[in-house]
Design an enzyme around this catalytic site. Structure first.
Site, short mmCIF file in Angstrom:
data_model
loop_
_atom_site.label_atom_id
_atom_site.label_comp_id
_atom_site.label_asym_id
_atom_site.label_seq_id
_atom_site.Cartn_x
_atom_site.Cartn_y
_atom_site.Cartn_z
CG HIS A 370 -2.28 0.78 1.20
ND1 HIS A 370 -2.29 1.53 0.05
CD2 HIS A 370 -3.31 1.05 1.76
CE1 HIS A 370 -3.65 2.06 0.15
NE2 HIS A 370 -4.34 1.65 1.31
CG ASP A 374 -2.82 5.24 -3.79
OD1 ASP A 374 -2.19 4.87 -2.77
OD2 ASP A 374 -2.71 6.30 -4.64
#
Length: 407
Positions: A370, A374
């Site tokens: 992450h 995204d």
């Protein structure tokens, strides 16, 4: 002449190897290029061939870590090859007999006897013991003459069924260097990445129909099976081109993006997990993917995979479904930023055109870093994989299945 055999370098980043198994014994005669040992690096298991013919003297033990360039054995190249015809003469040397004196061991003192119940438990105690399913003979009474009191019964704990009579052995073995490196990388991936996993499901009906229609012709023409991996590889390379952040990785404070798709394929080898790489998978046809996967799988199975074949990779596909996995959260293969987990195909009820139907369904999972990917990119990527697999003729075959399969 005595030849010193040194550990060759399996790759630039490898500084030492571990002697996994000697395939010969000390004093054996070996032929040039004969495999004399299996050595583990942190990336692969490799065979060590003899550099010359002669009598070998081992200079390292199994399990030893040996630096690249260090001497692991000596080969006496001037030694003649044994004919094998000379009769072996066994010389028996008898050790002198020593008269033994028998010494009687002192008799152990008898252990003090425990005082168990000699009288029936009281009615109140009996009721409690029956409720607990405890035999009176299993407890020591504290009452007069060993009688079991109500308090004894209340304090009694049922036996947990300690096993007796069965085998209770254990064995401790050292992990191979490859397995230790895999463990280190897995822990590193969990600790050093912001790893999340997103899931989806794929209706595999269209792929099942294509395989049923063309697998025999594909096999006859190309000598290869038409499996799921070619469809998934093509779907992944398409999705990576649509969502290039998933085909990127972090290097310090910089992001490296790739305009090619080197797909690592997790396969199980005799020494553990191997992750060989399909280079420029985006350029491969269905036949090309199936041929390359077969080649790499055979080399992994036979322990012939090289470090170069497992170096690099921009994205990984792992197929736990071959072992029966329904769902899992695959761990990222660092320094990559994403890994797709495939699972088993099970007939499940789904809604299609407003109707509940039974269809072959596979759950898929995308684990991603992450820090660089995204939620929009991760979910979009997995949806792109799903739509390509559910409509492969349109999205993966240019509208012509026979042409795409080169039939």
């Amino acid at each position: 002449m005595i030849l010193e055999m040194k550990v060759p370098s399996p790759g630039e980043s490898i500084k030492e190897v571990e002697i996994a198994t000697w395939l010969v014994k000390n004093g054996d005669y070996v032929e040039k290029d004969q495999a004399i040992a299996e050595v583990d690096s942190d990336k692969a298991t490799l065979e060590l061939p003899a550099e010359a013919s002669g009598i070998i003297t081992l200079k390292a033990e199994e399990g030893d870590a040996v630096a690249v360039g260090a001497v692991v054995c000596l080969i006496d190249t001037s030694a003649a090859k044994p004919s094998g015809d000379a009769p072996k003469v066994e010389v028996k040397v008898e050790a002198p007999k020593v008269e033994e004196k028998k010494v009687e061991a002192p008799k152990a003192a008898p252990a003090p006897e425990k005082t168990y119940a000699t009288q029936a438990p009281s009615p109140a105690a009996r009721k409690i013991l029956d409720e607990k399913n405890i035999q009176p003979s299993d407890i020591v009474g504290t009452g007069k003459g060993g009688r079991i009191t109500k308090e004894d019964a209340m304090n009694a704990v049922p036996s947990m069924g300690t096993p007796t009579g069965g085998n209770r052995g254990s064995e401790r073995t050292k992990l191979s260097m490859l397995r230790r490196k895999v463990a280190e990388r897995l822990v590193s991936a969990k600790n050093e990445t912001a790893m999340l996993t997103t899931f989806n499901e794929v209706d595999m009906t269209a792929i099942y129909d294509l395989r049923a229609e063309f697998k025999d012709a594909f096999k006859e023409k190309h000598g290869l099976g038409l499996g799921f991996m070619s469809f998934f590889t093509k779907a992944v390379t398409r999705a990576l081109q649509l969502y290039p952040d998933v085909n990127s990785m972090i290097d310090g404070q910089e992001k490296i993006s790739y305009d090619f798709c080197d797909i690592s394929v997790a396969v199980s080898g005799p020494k553990g997990l191997m992750v060989p790489v399909m280079r420029n998978a985006e350029t491969l046809s269905f036949r090309g993917v199936e041929a390359e996967i077969k080649r790499l799988a055979i080399r992994a199975r036979d322990g012939q995979i090289t470090v170069d074949e497992m170096t690099g990779g921009t994205f990984t596909i792992s197929n736990g479904g071959v072992f029966g996995s329904m769902l899992s959260t695959p761990i990222i293969n660092p320094p990559q930023s994403g890994i797709l987990g495939m699972h088993n195909v099970v007939e499940r009820p789904i809604v299609r055109n407003g109707q509940i139907v039974i269809a072959p369904v596979m759950y898929v999972a995308l684990s991603y870093d992450h820090r660089i990917i995204d939620g929009r990119e991760s979910v979009g990527f997995l949806v792109a994989v799903k739509e390509a697999l559910e409509n492969p003729v349109e999205h993966l075959m240019g509208g012509n299945a026979k042409k795409a399969l080169e039939l």
